[in-house]
Scaffold this active site. Structure first.
Site, short mmCIF file in Angstrom:
data_model
loop_
_atom_site.label_atom_id
_atom_site.label_comp_id
_atom_site.label_asym_id
_atom_site.label_seq_id
_atom_site.Cartn_x
_atom_site.Cartn_y
_atom_site.Cartn_z
N CYS A 1 0.80 -1.03 0.16
CA CYS A 1 -0.02 0.00 -0.03
C CYS A 1 0.87 1.35 0.02
O CYS A 1 0.33 2.49 -0.38
CB CYS A 1 -1.04 0.06 1.20
SG CYS A 1 -2.21 -1.25 0.98
N HIS B 1 -3.23 7.38 2.32
CA HIS B 1 -3.75 6.18 2.04
C HIS B 1 -5.24 5.88 2.41
O HIS B 1 -5.54 5.84 3.60
CB HIS B 1 -2.83 4.87 2.40
CG HIS B 1 -3.26 3.90 2.04
ND1 HIS B 1 -3.62 3.06 0.71
CD2 HIS B 1 -3.36 2.53 3.05
CE1 HIS B 1 -4.17 1.72 0.94
NE2 HIS B 1 -3.97 1.47 2.05
N ASN C 1 -9.92 0.01 -0.42
CA ASN C 1 -8.62 0.00 -0.43
C ASN C 1 -8.21 -0.38 -1.56
O ASN C 1 -8.10 -1.68 -2.14
CB ASN C 1 -8.09 -0.84 0.86
CG ASN C 1 -6.54 -0.80 0.89
OD1 ASN C 1 -6.01 -0.21 0.19
ND2 ASN C 1 -6.20 -1.25 2.13
O1 UT7 Z 1 -4.03 -1.02 3.23
C1 UT7 Z 1 -3.20 -1.85 4.28
C2 UT7 Z 1 -3.56 -1.60 5.65
N1 UT7 Z 1 -4.75 -2.01 6.07
C3 UT7 Z 1 -5.62 -1.55 6.81
O2 UT7 Z 1 -5.10 -0.38 7.25
C4 UT7 Z 1 -6.58 -2.23 7.44
C5 UT7 Z 1 -6.56 -1.85 9.00
N2 UT7 Z 1 -7.72 -2.62 9.83
C6 UT7 Z 1 -8.97 -2.08 9.48
O3 UT7 Z 1 -9.17 -1.25 8.87
C7 UT7 Z 1 -9.97 -2.71 10.82
O4 UT7 Z 1 -9.39 -3.40 11.65
C8 UT7 Z 1 -11.23 -3.69 9.90
C9 UT7 Z 1 -11.83 -2.88 9.15
C10 UT7 Z 1 -10.08 -4.73 9.23
C11 UT7 Z 1 -11.74 -4.48 10.87
O5 UT7 Z 1 -12.19 -3.59 12.00
P1 UT7 Z 1 -12.16 -3.59 13.28
O6 UT7 Z 1 -13.11 -2.57 13.90
O7 UT7 Z 1 -10.59 -3.76 13.80
O8 UT7 Z 1 -12.96 -5.14 13.50
P2 UT7 Z 1 -12.39 -6.44 14.11
O9 UT7 Z 1 -11.33 -6.91 13.32
O10 UT7 Z 1 -12.15 -6.26 15.65
O11 UT7 Z 1 -13.77 -7.28 14.04
C12 UT7 Z 1 -14.99 -6.88 14.89
C13 UT7 Z 1 -15.90 -8.11 14.56
C14 UT7 Z 1 -15.21 -9.54 14.71
O12 UT7 Z 1 -16.50 -10.43 15.27
P3 UT7 Z 1 -16.17 -10.95 16.97
O13 UT7 Z 1 -14.79 -11.50 17.00
O14 UT7 Z 1 -16.02 -9.64 17.80
O15 UT7 Z 1 -17.57 -11.79 17.20
C15 UT7 Z 1 -15.11 -9.88 13.27
O16 UT7 Z 1 -15.20 -11.38 13.36
O17 UT7 Z 1 -16.41 -8.08 13.43
C16 UT7 Z 1 -16.48 -9.45 12.67
N3 UT7 Z 1 -16.12 -8.91 11.28
C17 UT7 Z 1 -17.20 -8.78 10.47
N4 UT7 Z 1 -18.68 -8.71 10.69
C18 UT7 Z 1 -19.18 -8.31 9.73
C19 UT7 Z 1 -15.04 -9.04 10.76
N5 UT7 Z 1 -15.24 -8.61 9.25
C20 UT7 Z 1 -16.60 -8.76 9.13
C21 UT7 Z 1 -17.50 -8.32 8.06
N6 UT7 Z 1 -18.76 -8.19 8.45
N7 UT7 Z 1 -17.03 -8.17 6.73
#
Ligand code: UT7
Length: 323
Positions: free
Chosen positions: A113, A250, A280
């Site tokens: 990225c 980004h 992204n």
């Molecule tokens: O470009 C390179 C750099 N990449 C990034 O900058 C990405 C950085 N990370 C992020 O943007 C975020 O961490 C995400 C958008 C990927 C995830 O958001 P989050 O607020 O950190 O959520 P999380 O990973 O803590 O997940 C929360 C919950 C989980 O369920 P439990 O374990 O709390 O029951 C996930 O399983 O959301 C669940 N989850 C989803 N639910 C519905 C994960 N993906 C999805 C989804 N739809 N697509």
């Protein structure tokens, strides 16, 4: 002194738009979850005939037309991508051929990225080193090809597209009033590989592989790393956040963008956000956002613009440009 000034910008997006709601029958997710957690509302997905090379070529042609130049005027193409058409040759060389260039040179740059920020910094050094006068810097990606479409934690986040700028050598006085690239800061740290990587490759599995990400872990590091390179860039240029006209980060997650801008004291109205439209797009995200903000008249000649990115590796970096 020689400065690398932006002479043109361009972008190209696949024809097909995929909305958040389109995922609802594929994986267990919702428009609401995706929009609230990331700010993404839609992304473009490449058809079979749309590749990193074809999108990169299209963006390059728009940037050349915007600059009032032809491929004959270009000495070097630097393509930032992690999704090349082939393992080799470099997709930049394929774009060179598609543009009908039988002179100059071209190579790919792989910093995931952060690729476009690395590529602009590299092109600036080639220009200031006297090896090139005009450089096409392109970010082009087809991340849809390396997604695991059954993994809801990653497949909803990424999109395809390309953006490009033409950098041109010009005379500057050596002050921050000069047009062109003014300062940059690049970093990487391979200790974080497992948090964001592709589980295949020519020398390991002999396959292309799929993107794997521990999103929460990446998120935890992102804001600190981003603000660190930006503060280094600010102090190298002798400026503060107040001097900026535009912040073009980004486009991975609106929450990361907002938290970084807040920590740095960059006013909300100076931040260019396109993650809602493109998702992204990795190395294409910064030049895509740039071309949107140039096309709609926000970024104008003479504006002070800060580019920033962070991604797999980890890699991260910032570049300050007087437009
Ligand atoms: O470009 C390179 C750099 N990449 C990034 O900058 C990405 C950085 N990370 C992020 O943007 C975020 O961490 C995400 C958008 C990927 C995830 O958001 P989050 O607020 O950190 O959520 P999380 O990973 O803590 O997940 C929360 C919950 C989980 O369920 P439990 O374990 O709390 O029951 C996930 O399983 O959301 C669940 N989850 C989803 N639910 C519905 C994960 N993906 C999805 C989804 N739809 N697509």
């Amino acid at each position: 002194m020689i400065r690398s000034a932006v002479r043109g910008t361009g972008a190209a997006l696949p024809r097909r738009i995929m909305k958040n709601a389109d995922f609802e029958g594929m994986v267990e997710t919702s428009d609401e979850w995706i929009a609230q957690r990331t700010g993404i509302r839609q992304r473009h997905i490449a058809a079979d005939d749309e590749t990193t090379a074809s999108l990169g070529e299209a963006a390059a042609r728009v940037a050349l037309a915007d600059a009032g130049l032809t491929p004959d005027d270009i000495d070097l193409i630097v393509l930032a991508t992690s999704t090349p058409n082939n393992t080799f040759p470099a997709t930049a060389v394929e774009i060179q051929n598609r543009l009908g260039m039988q002179h100059g040179f071209a190579f790919d740059m792989q910093a995931v990225c952060s690729g476009f920020v690395y590529a602009v910094t590299t092109a600036d050094l080639y220009i200031r080193g006297g090896l090139a006068k005009r450089v096409l810097v392109i970010g082009s990606e087809t991340f849809s090809r390396i997604l695991d479409w059954s993994d809801r934690s990653t497949c909803v986040l990424f999109g395809d597209g390309a953006g490009a700028v033409v950098l041109e050598a010009g005379e500057g006085a050596g002050t921050i009033a000069d047009r062109g690239v003014l300062a940059a800061s690049l970093r990487s740290d391979g200790a974080h590989k497992e948090k964001l990587f592709v589980d295949g490759g020519p020398s390991t599995t002999g396959t292309v592989g799929h993107l794997r990400m521990e999103g929460r872990e990446v998120f935890k590091h992102a804001v600190g790393m981003i603000t660190d390179v930006i503060e280094t860039t600010f102090s190298a240029a002798g400026i503060t956040a107040d001097d900026l006209d535009w912040f073009v980060p980004h486009q991975a997650n609106k929450r990361i963008i907002d938290a970084s801008a807040k920590k740095l004291g960059i006013a909300e109205q100076k931040v260019v956000v396109t993650v809602d439209l493109h998702g992204n797009t990795s190395a294409a995200s910064v030049p895509l956002a740039l071309s949107v903000a140039v096309a709609d008249g926000r970024i104008k000649k003479g504006d002070l613009v800060l580019l920033e990115a962070m991604g797999g590796g980890f890699t991260w970096g910032a570049v300050l440009v007087r437009w």
